[in-house]
Design a protein around this motif. Structure first.
Motif, PDB file in Angstrom:
ATOM      1  N   GLY A 103      41.493  55.157  58.286  1.00  0.00           N
ATOM      2  CA  GLY A 103      42.434  55.378  57.196  1.00  0.00           C
ATOM      3  C   GLY A 103      43.489  54.294  57.118  1.00  0.00           C
ATOM      4  N   GLU A 104      44.022  53.903  58.258  1.00  0.00           N
ATOM      5  CA  GLU A 104      45.029  52.852  58.281  1.00  0.00           C
ATOM      6  C   GLU A 104      44.440  51.531  57.805  1.00  0.00           C
ATOM      7  N   LEU A 105      43.212  51.254  58.244  1.00  0.00           N
ATOM      8  CA  LEU A 105      42.554  50.027  57.808  1.00  0.00           C
ATOM      9  C   LEU A 105      42.296  50.064  56.307  1.00  0.00           C
ATOM     10  N   GLY A 106      41.840  51.215  55.806  1.00  0.00           N
ATOM     11  CA  GLY A 106      41.580  51.342  54.380  1.00  0.00           C
ATOM     12  C   GLY A 106      42.831  51.110  53.557  1.00  0.00           C
ATOM     13  N   GLU A 107      43.949  51.647  54.018  1.00  0.00           N
ATOM     14  CA  GLU A 107      45.210  51.473  53.295  1.00  0.00           C
ATOM     15  C   GLU A 107      45.632  50.008  53.280  1.00  0.00           C
ATOM     16  N   ARG A 108      45.435  49.322  54.395  1.00  0.00           N
ATOM     17  CA  ARG A 108      45.820  47.908  54.455  1.00  0.00           C
ATOM     18  C   ARG A 108      44.906  47.046  53.591  1.00  0.00           C
ATOM     19  N   ILE A 109      43.612  47.333  53.608  1.00  0.00           N
ATOM     20  CA  ILE A 109      42.689  46.587  52.750  1.00  0.00           C
ATOM     21  C   ILE A 109      43.027  46.827  51.286  1.00  0.00           C
ATOM     22  N   ALA A 110      43.286  48.089  50.934  1.00  0.00           N
ATOM     23  CA  ALA A 110      43.627  48.415  49.548  1.00  0.00           C
ATOM     24  C   ALA A 110      44.872  47.652  49.108  1.00  0.00           C
ATOM     25  N   GLY A 111      45.872  47.577  49.987  1.00  0.00           N
ATOM     26  CA  GLY A 111      47.089  46.859  49.630  1.00  0.00           C
ATOM     27  C   GLY A 111      46.838  45.410  49.295  1.00  0.00           C
ATOM     28  N   LEU A 112      45.832  44.810  49.938  1.00  0.00           N
ATOM     29  CA  LEU A 112      45.492  43.416  49.643  1.00  0.00           C
ATOM     30  C   LEU A 112      44.631  43.297  48.388  1.00  0.00           C
ATOM     31  N   VAL A 113      43.621  44.154  48.279  1.00  0.00           N
ATOM     32  CA  VAL A 113      42.719  44.089  47.122  1.00  0.00           C
ATOM     33  C   VAL A 113      43.480  44.329  45.817  1.00  0.00           C
ATOM     34  N   LEU A 114      44.473  45.215  45.852  1.00  0.00           N
ATOM     35  CA  LEU A 114      45.229  45.533  44.646  1.00  0.00           C
ATOM     36  C   LEU A 114      46.065  44.363  44.145  1.00  0.00           C
ATOM     37  N   LEU A 115      46.219  43.338  44.968  1.00  0.00           N
ATOM     38  CA  LEU A 115      46.970  42.156  44.541  1.00  0.00           C
ATOM     39  C   LEU A 115      46.138  41.219  43.668  1.00  0.00           C
ATOM     40  N   TYR A 116      44.824  41.372  43.722  1.00  0.00           N
ATOM     41  CA  TYR A 116      43.957  40.485  42.953  1.00  0.00           C
ATOM     42  C   TYR A 116      43.908  40.907  41.488  1.00  0.00           C
ATOM     43  N   SER A 117      43.554  39.948  40.630  1.00  0.00           N
ATOM     44  CA  SER A 117      43.472  40.208  39.194  1.00  0.00           C
ATOM     45  C   SER A 117      42.009  40.318  38.769  1.00  0.00           C
ATOM     46  N   PRO A 118      41.735  40.889  37.595  1.00  0.00           N
ATOM     47  CA  PRO A 118      40.355  40.933  37.093  1.00  0.00           C
ATOM     48  C   PRO A 118      39.722  39.548  37.012  1.00  0.00           C
ATOM     49  N   SER A 119      40.516  38.520  36.739  1.00  0.00           N
ATOM     50  CA  SER A 119      39.967  37.163  36.654  1.00  0.00           C
ATOM     51  C   SER A 119      39.469  36.692  38.020  1.00  0.00           C
ATOM     52  N   ASP A 120      40.072  37.197  39.096  1.00  0.00           N
ATOM     53  CA  ASP A 120      39.594  36.848  40.431  1.00  0.00           C
ATOM     54  C   ASP A 120      38.202  37.428  40.674  1.00  0.00           C
ATOM     55  N   ILE A 121      37.997  38.649  40.221  1.00  0.00           N
ATOM     56  CA  ILE A 121      36.677  39.276  40.348  1.00  0.00           C
ATOM     57  C   ILE A 121      35.646  38.482  39.554  1.00  0.00           C
ATOM     58  N   GLN A 122      36.016  38.067  38.354  1.00  0.00           N
ATOM     59  CA  GLN A 122      35.102  37.288  37.531  1.00  0.00           C
ATOM     60  C   GLN A 122      34.797  35.937  38.178  1.00  0.00           C
ATOM     61  N   GLN A 123      35.792  35.344  38.812  1.00  0.00           N
ATOM     62  CA  GLN A 123      35.566  34.068  39.489  1.00  0.00           C
ATOM     63  C   GLN A 123      34.601  34.245  40.658  1.00  0.00           C
ATOM     64  N   MET A 124      34.751  35.313  41.393  1.00  0.00           N
ATOM     65  CA  MET A 124      33.843  35.586  42.492  1.00  0.00           C
ATOM     66  C   MET A 124      32.419  35.779  41.977  1.00  0.00           C
ATOM     67  N   LYS A 125      32.290  36.454  40.859  1.00  0.00           N
ATOM     68  CA  LYS A 125      30.982  36.660  40.241  1.00  0.00           C
ATOM     69  C   LYS A 125      30.385  35.321  39.803  1.00  0.00           C
ATOM     70  N   ARG A 126      31.179  34.448  39.213  1.00  0.00           N
ATOM     71  CA  ARG A 126      30.676  33.129  38.790  1.00  0.00           C
ATOM     72  C   ARG A 126      30.264  32.286  39.993  1.00  0.00           C
ATOM     73  N   ASN A 127      31.026  32.372  41.063  1.00  0.00           N
ATOM     74  CA  ASN A 127      30.682  31.634  42.274  1.00  0.00           C
ATOM     75  C   ASN A 127      29.321  32.075  42.806  1.00  0.00           C
ATOM     76  N   PHE A 128      29.090  33.383  42.784  1.00  0.00           N
ATOM     77  CA  PHE A 128      27.812  33.903  43.266  1.00  0.00           C
ATOM     78  C   PHE A 128      26.670  33.433  42.366  1.00  0.00           C
ATOM     79  N   GLU A 129      26.884  33.472  41.073  1.00  0.00           N
ATOM     80  CA  GLU A 129      25.843  33.041  40.141  1.00  0.00           C
ATOM     81  C   GLU A 129      25.475  31.580  40.353  1.00  0.00           C
ATOM     82  N   THR A 130      26.464  30.767  40.718  1.00  0.00           N
ATOM     83  CA  THR A 130      26.190  29.360  40.998  1.00  0.00           C
ATOM     84  C   THR A 130      25.326  29.221  42.250  1.00  0.00           C
TER      85      THR A 130
END
Length: 224
Positions: free
Chosen positions: A32-59
């Motif tokens: 639970g503590e780990l999940g909360e800490r990971i969530a705190g970091l993931v929530l800082l990212y923007s939708p454009s970051d997710i799209q960039q990760m997707k484009r990187n994978f496609e490449t």
């Protein structure tokens, strides 16, 4: 503002280096503590970051067989978006308070590996984007106790990650542990059973079926 419009937890420092964030994640003592800490970091990212990760994978997979590439890309996209949504909901619903199981010492080594892999800009993507990939995988494996590759993720040859009888199976679980960046050493999935008389593949391909028939014929006196 973060990806889901929520401020990070107090212990999360948005501008800290990845290696420092990894040290903070290693200090978590329960799922639970780990999940909360990971969530705190993931929530800082923007939708454009997710799209960039997707484009990187496609490449990275652009040279694969088109039919396989399409299936793989669709599944990875589904996993990225689905895991982000799961984190948002778990965070809102206070799920982490119920996850009292300890994080094992061996599992904490995951963040040492992540710090190494995100320590430079080699590999075709920025460390901060690479870190997001590992955060999502870490959430799946160490918090949810699910595979680092989602059920249904295909691999060359037709096999894929499966869930049957309450157990996760992966066709490459025991074949990638020599790769420093591999998720396999930290993944709760078991190796997909090999073909044999007592235990055929859990979700056999046509190749698997033929191997099973051949083995039965060869080793169990079905030849007259």
């Amino acid at each position: 503002m973060g990806l889901f419009g929520k401020k990070p937890a107090p212990e999360i420092i948005p501008d800290a280096r990845v290696d420092r964030q990894c040290r903070e994640l290693m200090r978590a003592t329960t799922r639970g503590e780990l999940g909360e800490r990971i969530a705190g970091l993931v929530l800082l990212y923007s939708p454009s970051d997710i799209q960039q990760m997707k484009r990187n994978f496609e490449t990275k997979v652009r040279d694969l067989d088109p039919a396989y590439r399409e299936r793989l890309t669709a599944k990875i996209t589904e996993y990225l978006l689905g895991t982000c949504q799961r984190i948002r909901l778990d965070n809102q619903q206070g799920v982490y308070k119920t996850l009292k199981q300890p994080v094992l010492p061996a599992q904490k080594n995951y963040w040492e590996m992540v710090a190494r892999q995100c320590g430079d800009e080699e590999g075709g993507d920025l460390p901060v984007i690479r870190f997001l990939k590992y955060l999502l995988a870490g959430y799946s494996m160490l918090v949810l106790e699910e595979p680092g590759h989602a059920v249904g993720t295909p691999f060359p040859g037709g096999d894929e990650v499966e869930y049957t009888g309450g157990v996760y199976y992966c066709p490459v679980r025991e074949k990638a542990s020599d790769v420093d960046a591999a998720l396999c050493p930290f993944c709760p999935a078991k190796q997909t059973p090999s073909i044999g008389y007592l235990r055929p593949a859990t979700k056999p391909t046509e190749r698997n079926k033929q191997e099973f028939i051949d083995n039965c014929y060869r080793y169990h006196n079905f030849n007259g």
